[in-house]
Motif scaffolding. Structure first.
Motif, PDB file in Angstrom:
ATOM      1  N   PRO A  11       4.031  47.262  16.944  1.00  9.42           N
ATOM      2  CA  PRO A  11       5.304  46.645  17.360  1.00  9.42           C
ATOM      3  C   PRO A  11       5.112  45.729  18.570  1.00  9.42           C
ATOM      4  CG  PRO A  11       5.653  48.948  16.802  1.00  9.42           C
ATOM      5  CD  PRO A  11       4.177  48.717  16.722  1.00  9.42           C
ATOM      6  N   GLU A  12       4.267  46.132  19.526  1.00  9.05           N
ATOM      7  CA  GLU A  12       4.058  45.324  20.726  1.00  9.05           C
ATOM      8  C   GLU A  12       3.401  43.994  20.369  1.00  9.05           C
ATOM      9  OE1 GLU A  12       3.206  48.528  20.381  1.00  9.05           O
ATOM     10  OE2 GLU A  12       4.803  49.375  21.638  1.00  9.05           O
ATOM     11  N   THR A  20      11.897  46.809  16.415  1.00 10.19           N
ATOM     12  CA  THR A  20      11.274  45.604  16.973  1.00 10.19           C
ATOM     13  C   THR A  20      11.627  44.371  16.139  1.00 10.19           C
ATOM     14  OG1 THR A  20       9.458  46.950  17.816  1.00 10.19           O
ATOM     15  CG2 THR A  20       9.074  44.578  17.640  1.00 10.19           C
ATOM     16  N   LYS A  55       5.827  41.661  18.654  1.00  8.92           N
ATOM     17  CA  LYS A  55       6.777  41.081  19.588  1.00  8.92           C
ATOM     18  C   LYS A  55       6.139  39.948  20.388  1.00  8.92           C
ATOM     19  CE  LYS A  55      10.306  42.597  22.762  1.00  8.92           C
ATOM     20  NZ  LYS A  55      10.754  43.699  23.619  1.00  8.92           N
ATOM     21  N   GLU A  68      15.075  43.334  16.799  1.00  7.68           N
ATOM     22  CA  GLU A  68      15.112  42.694  18.113  1.00  7.68           C
ATOM     23  C   GLU A  68      14.670  41.227  18.032  1.00  7.68           C
ATOM     24  OE1 GLU A  68      12.866  43.932  22.078  1.00  7.68           O
ATOM     25  OE2 GLU A  68      13.454  45.663  20.832  1.00  7.68           O
ATOM     26  N   ILE A  69      13.555  40.999  17.342  1.00 15.41           N
ATOM     27  CA  ILE A  69      13.039  39.632  17.195  1.00 15.41           C
ATOM     28  C   ILE A  69      14.058  38.754  16.479  1.00 15.41           C
ATOM     29  CG2 ILE A  69      11.267  38.236  16.034  1.00 15.41           C
ATOM     30  CD1 ILE A  69       9.315  40.617  16.605  1.00 15.41           C
ATOM     31  N   PRO A  85       5.354  36.725  17.235  1.00 15.66           N
ATOM     32  CA  PRO A  85       6.030  36.894  15.940  1.00 15.66           C
ATOM     33  C   PRO A  85       5.706  35.785  14.944  1.00 15.66           C
ATOM     34  CG  PRO A  85       7.595  36.268  17.646  1.00 15.66           C
ATOM     35  CD  PRO A  85       6.308  36.569  18.341  1.00 15.66           C
TER      36      PRO A  85
END
Lengths: 591, 591
Positions: B458-459, B497, B462, B500-501, B465
């Motif tokens: 996920p990191e 995630t 982010k 969020e993106i 992307p």
């Protein structure tokens, strides 16, 4: 990812390496070992982790219920003493040699070992469906649809899709409506059934059609209704009612043989009138041995108005329901309860008679209405019902429909309460329905307005609508109507006559069904069909108590989805584009 | 009622009595005899009425086109001279000895021997469907669904139904909405696909799911969209992308072998980037031999800004499309037309170059832009495109997406105009899609927000992307996307995630997809799936030009049903019960 499903493992695989994927159903730590019951859709298998493999053992030690894992190991036979005969794979276990945790699980929000409310089950449906019986129900349902399709395909039926966005009709009060964006102010309706489209397909010459199809009805939901339900929908050309019944009976017989190893035998046929007379129901449960027995003719001359009134009224009925040997078992409390119960169906009371000692004559009879019944009538009743000492007889006296419904329902209730219902499969066909129900105030179609009458011209039908029988047939199984159908009208004039009898004038008929009347002009073949309620059929086959138990994501009885929280609020802009506005909202505590 | 279908009759049945049911396709009176071509869903057979049987002959004399009849007769071989090799049953005919007119037909409102507008065809769809090619299309479609089901059943996939009345979400601008009666002011939505439900079924452990299911999208209809369309919907647990591709590829291969006797061979794979680069499309039609060739690097230093600008812009692109041997055939008029055509896709012009005589150097080249292209660049272009005398080369120079779309579309158009398209089946998989499209102003999911990225935490996702690829795959056949799918996210943190993106904050995510995020907590298995567009697949297989040709009762391009006149006005009382009101109506001439 897997080499086998858990439920496939058996002694023939002993010493073989296997790879399994599934869930931790249960974990037990015993004698220094870790035991896991691992689950997938096929069942459970026991997995053992040995502390000698320390890294693996440590990993296994982190396993909790519902963790999703991939496991490798070797199948081994369980020692005789540890064989679990209650488990399909109980003769073996898997000695783990590798473990991958694919996903962890938080502690479950509901404990399926406890009683869980239906609301909670529906809210966490994805967990509820993991339970073996729900998993089985849906797997079984898939087998049923697959078997139905194989049968229909082999019999030359074509699976043809009909539209979901159909015509809203002003009288369709129970239609789900769908606003149109292109034609603001107008609506589609979701189909209550594909009836007209399947008839049109016959007009197109497809000859044999079937579809397993969603249908919709926006009605006050009873215990066993869903806003969307599934039909096995069938239509044929050039087939008689007998032929349609034969082929669909064969389909159900084959389903039961293939999936249940049950031979249903030939389905008996019973006229609607006989069903109403003997069982007070158009879908009699033949597993229940009780029958209604007409006694009006014995009571025409009694002074007791409750009996004499209906006995002398051509639309009245007086019937007896004898429950053999239950005079003692059925208490005053039971009788009070039954009196209230028949009240639901409009009965104003429930007369009863206990035959304590048949040989003792009047003295052997206990009944609040005994004094109103003269000897001859009493004797007649006892003889006709073939009463014996220890029997109790209930009476219904009212108009025919109330008596049928009240005693029909009582028959089922008593049968259930006193365990009189045979453990068997009792199918039948109900046939020879009246075309119409109702009275001088107006007639309604008993099936639907496209059902053909038997053996009359349009003129004859018009002259005598209520005495005419329709060419319709219902398949009933253990008291549940699993299917219904009819020969359809294929003659334009007959169709117009039926509309007329139903009070649908030519203008209204054209407005609503113009396309059908038009289509009937161009060489429409004789056609007939039937639709099964798939949900009900599967419910019966798996022995579930509600169709919600055989639907993956059902709605509640108030037509809501607990899982996704549907229905929801709509986008204001979208509503505007549709040309509709919300003018009334349910109170929040309703939703 | 029948002993045989018309199309089943053949010489082995000569001298046998037969009973047929069907329609009078055509009648010819010839040499004192009456000839009927009789039709049912299997085809035609010729029937002869002899005047010697005077009563029968007289009855036959009343037959008109599309009368529905039951006919008995004896099969006989036609004399050699009368054998009709253009007719499947052309070697025989039926000598009639009995006739029952089951239904008459009025003169048809449309003459299918003439051109009939699509509007008329849809209005009288039940007649249109009698035509052999429409009849064949729907019979073929039934064969496809049957074969798909047999394949999926055999592969252990469970057919499970998902709801049609689902949750309306505020962002679902293209949802069809359904007002709820129980919860006034709230709405259901008809599903655009069963995506979330099939993922929930994986969470429930069903392991392999499929469904042939109606989906709905209320969008401006393009030529080949329908408000309701049918998906072959598939989802699996514990399978990789490769495994899903393998099994679905096998399904399509088997369909083609079984129903078309076509061996599609192994499907090649191509990355999305390669597809865009070589064909300017994410669904390249490999039957078309033309390819886009990048030439930006040759043109960075030219003074001509139209080329130099995009050639020096990291987001720009300059590409050539060579059409071999068509320098002469493609006229100025063609080029003008193509210039307008690429304008639809945002191209501001269309540079071109005819290679009249390669050996003659600059003098052999004809092009309005020749003067802007220095020798070295010209030489580079001719070499890289492997140009020969007689070729014409088109150029696209703009940002990458405009060049891809414009030249990609031109490639297809030129291919069609000049008959360059191979007569073949050219399937492929397009893979390695970017996760997101868009720019600093916001990103959108290229597939859908439940698609898993490849090889990132996920990191990492982010942090980068736009460079991340998704684990998605599209099946493309002859330039049509017939199916698409992906590995899904099965990790709650990754799903959050991605939301969020996409600019979906935690509150919004919970409001819309709370049940999914919740469900992800409880041991969700790795899962992946795919959905085929059944209408498109069948359309390709039968060689139809529109999905309307393979749907029994399609809507028009403005989402209306010409046959039933849907949508229609709704019952005022029903609307009130739903708590909605019509606040805007389309002008009557719209409807």
């Amino acid at each position: 990812m897997r080499s086998h499903y858990c439920g496939q493992l058996e002694t023939s695989l002993v010493d073989q390496p296997v790879t399994l994927c599934g869930w931790v159903n249960k974990r037990r730590d015993l004698g220094g070992l870790i035991f896991i019951d691992m689950r997938d859709r096929t069942g459970l298998v026991q997995v053992v982790f040995d502390p000698d493999q320390s890294e693996l053992f440590e990993q296994a030690n982190s396993l909790r219920q519902e963790f999703c894992i991939k496991l490798t190991g070797v199948v081994r036979a369980r020692p005789g003493s540890q064989v679990n005969t209650g488990m399909a794979t109980g003769a073996i276990e898997v000695m783990a040699d590798g473990l991958e945790i694919l996903n962890r699980s938080a502690a479950l929000p509901i404990d399926f070992n406890q009683h869980v409310s239906e609301e909670q089950r529906l809210r966490f449906r994805y967990l509820d469906l993991r339970r073996p019986n729900m998993n089985h129900n849906l797997q079984f349902r898939a087998k049923v649809t697959s078997a139905v399709r194989r049968f229909m395909d082999a019999a030359g039926f074509l699976d043809i899709e009909t539209p979901m966005l159909t015509r809203a009709t002003p009288e369709g009060a129970r239609d789900y409506l769908v606003p149109s964006r292109t034609y603001k102010g107008k609506f589609f309706a979701l189909p209550q059934s594909p009836q007209l489209f399947k008839q049109l397909l016959m007009m197109s010459g497809f000859d044999r059609y079937y579809q397993i199809v969603k249908c919709f009805r926006d009605e006050d939901l009873r215990a066993d209704r869903q806003p969307e339900f599934t039909q096995i929908d069938i239509e044929t050309s050039f087939m008689t009612a007998d032929q349609v019944m034969a082929i669909t009976e064969q389909m159900v017989q084959q389903l039961f043989v293939e999936l249940m190893e049950v031979n249903l035998g030939e389905f008996p046929r019973m006229s609607w009138h006989e069903a109403m007379r003997r069982f007070g129901s158009d879908k009699p449960d033949l597993r229940n041995p009780l029958e209604l027995i007409d006694v009006a003719d014995l009571l025409t001359d009694v002074e007791f108005k409750v009996f004499a009134g209906p006995a002398n009224d051509p639309k009245g009925r007086v019937a007896a329901l004898k429950v053999p040997g239950k005079a003692e078992a059925i208490s005053r409390k039971n009788i009070d309860e039954y009196t209230n119960f028949v009240g639901i169906y409009g009965a104003k009371g429930l007369a009863w008679m206990k035959v304590n000692d048949l040989a003792a004559g009047r003295d052997g009879i206990q009944s609040p209405v005994l004094k109103f019944i003269p000897d001859a009538a009493l004797q007649g009743i006892l003889e006709r019902t073939d009463a014996a000492s220890g029997d109790i007889i209930f009476f219904g006296a009212d108009n025919g429909m109330v008596v049928a419904e009240a005693l029909g329902a009582l028959r089922l209730k008593v049968g259930q309460d006193f365990d009189l219902v045979e453990d068997a499969w009792r199918p039948l066909w109900v046939v020879d329905f009246p075309m119409f129900e109702g009275d001088d105030n107006g007639l309604a179609a008993l099936h639907h307005p496209f059902t053909a009458p038997v053996g009359v011209t349009p003129e004859q039908l018009k002259a005598n609508p209520t005495e005419t029988l329709s060419n319709a047939y219902d398949m009933v199984l253990n008291g549940v109507e699993v299917g219904g159908g009819s020969v359809r009208i294929h003659d334009s004039k007959m169709q117009q006559t039926v509309f007329e009898i139903l009070g649908i004038g030519p203008d209204e008929a054209n407005e609503k069904f113009g396309f059908l009347l038009e289509a009937l002009k161009y060489g429409t073949p004789p056609h007939a069909g039937l639709a099964f309620g798939l949900d009900r059929l599967v419910m019966l086959m798996v022995g579930a108590s509600s169709i919600r138990e055989v639907i993956a994501f059902p709605k509640t009885t108030t037509a809501a989805c607990m899982l996704t929280d549907a229905p929801g609020f709509a986008n204001a802009g979208a509503l505007e584009e549709l040309g509709v506005a919300v003018i009334a909202k349910s109170a929040e505590d309703d939703s």
